[in-house]
Design an enzyme around this catalytic site. Structure first.
Site, PDB file in Angstrom:
ATOM      1  N   CYS A 143      35.671  40.071  31.576  1.00 38.85           N
ATOM      2  CA  CYS A 143      35.198  41.250  32.301  1.00 38.85           C
ATOM      3  C   CYS A 143      33.756  41.599  31.865  1.00 38.85           C
ATOM      4  CB  CYS A 143      36.168  42.409  32.103  1.00 38.85           C
ATOM      5  SG  CYS A 143      35.829  43.813  33.158  1.00 38.85           S
ATOM      6  N   ASP A 300      42.275  39.342  42.139  1.00 37.84           N
ATOM      7  CA  ASP A 300      41.504  40.333  41.381  1.00 37.84           C
ATOM      8  C   ASP A 300      40.819  41.324  42.316  1.00 37.84           C
ATOM      9  OD1 ASP A 300      39.952  41.699  39.563  1.00 37.84           O
ATOM     10  OD2 ASP A 300      39.309  39.917  38.478  1.00 37.84           O
ATOM     11  N   HIS A 329      43.265  40.990  37.729  1.00 37.79           N
ATOM     12  CA  HIS A 329      42.188  41.061  36.740  1.00 37.79           C
ATOM     13  C   HIS A 329      42.706  40.969  35.298  1.00 37.79           C
ATOM     14  CE1 HIS A 329      38.081  42.110  35.656  1.00 37.79           C
ATOM     15  NE2 HIS A 329      38.535  43.025  34.820  1.00 37.79           N
TER      16      HIS A 329
END
Lengths: 355, 143
Positions: A143, A300, A329
């Site tokens: 991320c 995601d 995610h």
């Protein structure tokens, strides 16, 4: 935690279920249980080394550093015993380090990507090298952690970075229509300077709201319905409890980084355009030569695949791979399928490149 | 929640049709909500709400900050800004210490490396790793 017991009395069973539900929602699960030692600190950042489980001769010589996002706790990588990426990789013989960014205070409101990538990361990596006694290492960024590792790889990648793994990396912000966050933070509606003047750092609760509001029904209602439907399954409740502990443990994002994220990335897409300047240095992704594995979560909704794919054509790495995995995610690394698909693939890719 | 067994051995759950209908409804609702939060109107509305909150709260916040600053001044105590400034300086000091620590570590490793290198005098026993530390070299220098 009290679990619903097999009982014939429907009233007692219902009370047990309610007790389980209450505990799962209101208490903290035992998470991040893998033994580790603190080896370095700087301000709020901490570098941990996980205690190896295999003897040295059976371990991979190249250490692996895990870098998670700035606004969530990194223990998602070590969620619970028996279902932990950290535990899995230790059992596969990796010398594993975790960079925990900590919780920024009001005094950290000016911290930027510049500070994290040029002050914190190089020093943590220097320590890692000193402890492991090798000059090369692998980096795994997830991320926002993937943004940090990408910037680091482009600016300081020649300082021993052999392998780079990017998980759900939000790097390309050109597709404004496909990015809900881009719409919400559009300069017509969102005054980033006013927000930061008010709060200093971006509050964790607001970031959490933003993430959950992308799928409001699923996150605010469906999540609890799922728990209730499976309330008699102790394993499912345990997993839900651990995940809920992580999800509700929010961390603010340093104001300087938040401004860069919104202005330089979401609005101006400077990283992918090669215009992002970090302390006067241009972040040029063609300077990345490390072996690259990019992992994309097909479901995601936070970082759609269009944000992660384009890096493949930007880097100079000869050895590069794009791996798609079903899941969301977080689910690709912490969901029930992670230990079957994502973790073995990462290990398989990294093991052959860590000799 | 499950009740009596069915013919195929599975338990019959009287709530199952209700749950299926509920899931169907939630799916449809979820999709509608995703479309809604993805709209310009939603972005505009949340932006306006946030902006009005900040605008309304700003005078109160500033008043509290000023009052607090005056109080701290009168009590001869450091302000929030003073404390934050010290915290920033401490981080800078921490960084310098970290660099010093790393430099010392490098020097130590170099010394150990030099100390364990083969010595030119032949016939003399090679010192063990532990004995070739800095204090011993300093002792020889004093003689």
């Amino acid at each position: 935690m009290a679990e619903a017991t097999a009982t014939t009395d429907p009233v007692i069973a219902a009370v047990d279920r309610l007790q389980t539900l209450h505990n799962a929602i209101t208490t903290k699960a035992a998470i991040a249980q893998t033994p580790k030692e603190l080896v370095w600190t700087l301000n709020k950042a901490k570098l941990y080394r996980y205690v190896p489980v295999l003897p040295k001769e059976k371990r991979h010589p190249i250490p692996l550093l895990l870098v998670f996002a700035l606004m969530n706790r990194p223990y998602i990588l070590d969620l619970r015993r028996g279902h932990s990426f950290v535990e899995y990789m230790l059992n596969k013989g990796y010398d594993l380090y975790l960079l925990d960014w900590g919780v920024p205070g009001p005094e950290d409101k000016n911290l930027k990507f510049d500070d994290y990538t040029l002050d914190y990361m190089p020093r943590a990596i220097r320590k890692l090298k000193a402890i492991s006694g090798v000059e090369e290492f692998s980096l795994l960024g997830w991320c926002i952690g993937a943004i940090l590792t990408t910037i680091y790889a482009a600016l300081r990648g020649d300082e021993g970075l052999r392998n780079l793994i990017l998980l759900t990396a939000p790097l390309d912000f050109s597709n404004k229509q496909g990015l809900t966050f881009a719409r919400w933070t559009d300069e017509r509606y969102f005054d980033v300077d006013k927000v930061l003047a008010t709060f200093g750092n971006m509050p964790g609760e607001m970031i959490d709201y933003g993430a959950k509001a992308l799928k409001p029904v699923e996150n605010y209602i469906g999540n609890y319905v799922k728990l209730w439907d499976n309330i008699d399954d102790p394993r499912m409740v345990e997993g839900w409890h651990a995940m809920n502990t992580w999800v509700t443990d929010n961390v603010p994002l340093a104001g300087g980084v938040f401004r860069q994220l919104i202005v330089d990335l979401y609005r101006k897409d400077k990283l992918m355009r090669g215009e992002l300047m970090i302390r006067g240095e241009r972040v040029d992704m063609s300077r990345i030569h490390a072996n690259l594995l990019t992992v994309i979560a097909e479901g995601d909704h936070i970082t759609p695949s269009c944000q992660s794919e384009p890096i493949m054509s930007k880097v100079s790495s000869v050895d590069k791979e794009l791996f798609r995995v079903r899941g969301g995610h977080i689910g690709i690394m912490a969901g029930s399928g992670a230990s079957k698909y994502t973790w073995p693939h990462i290990d398989g890719w990294l093991a052959s490149r860590s000799r | 929640m499950a009740e009596g067994p069915t013919h195929d051995g599975k338990r019959l759950d009287p709530m199952e049709p209700w749950r299926a209908a509920r899931d169907l409804y939630m799916d449809a609702w979820g999709k509608t909500m995703v479309d809604m939060v993805n709209s310009e109107a939603y972005a505009q509305a949340t932006g306006a709400m946030l902006d009005s909150y900040m605008t309304v709260s700003a005078p109160f916040r500033e008043a509290v900050e000023k009052a607090m600053l005056k109080t701290l001044e009168q009590m001869a105590m450091p302000s929030r800004a003073d404390v934050l400034s010290i915290a920033e300086r401490l981080t800078n000091i921490e960084m310098r210490l970290d660099d010093l620590d790393a430099t010392l570590g490098d020097i130590q490793r170099l010394l150990v490396k030099v100390g364990t290198a083969p010595r030119p005098q032949a016939g003399k026993a090679q010192p063990s790793k532990k004995k070739t530390t800095r204090p011993q070299r300093a002792k020889r220098g004093k003689k």
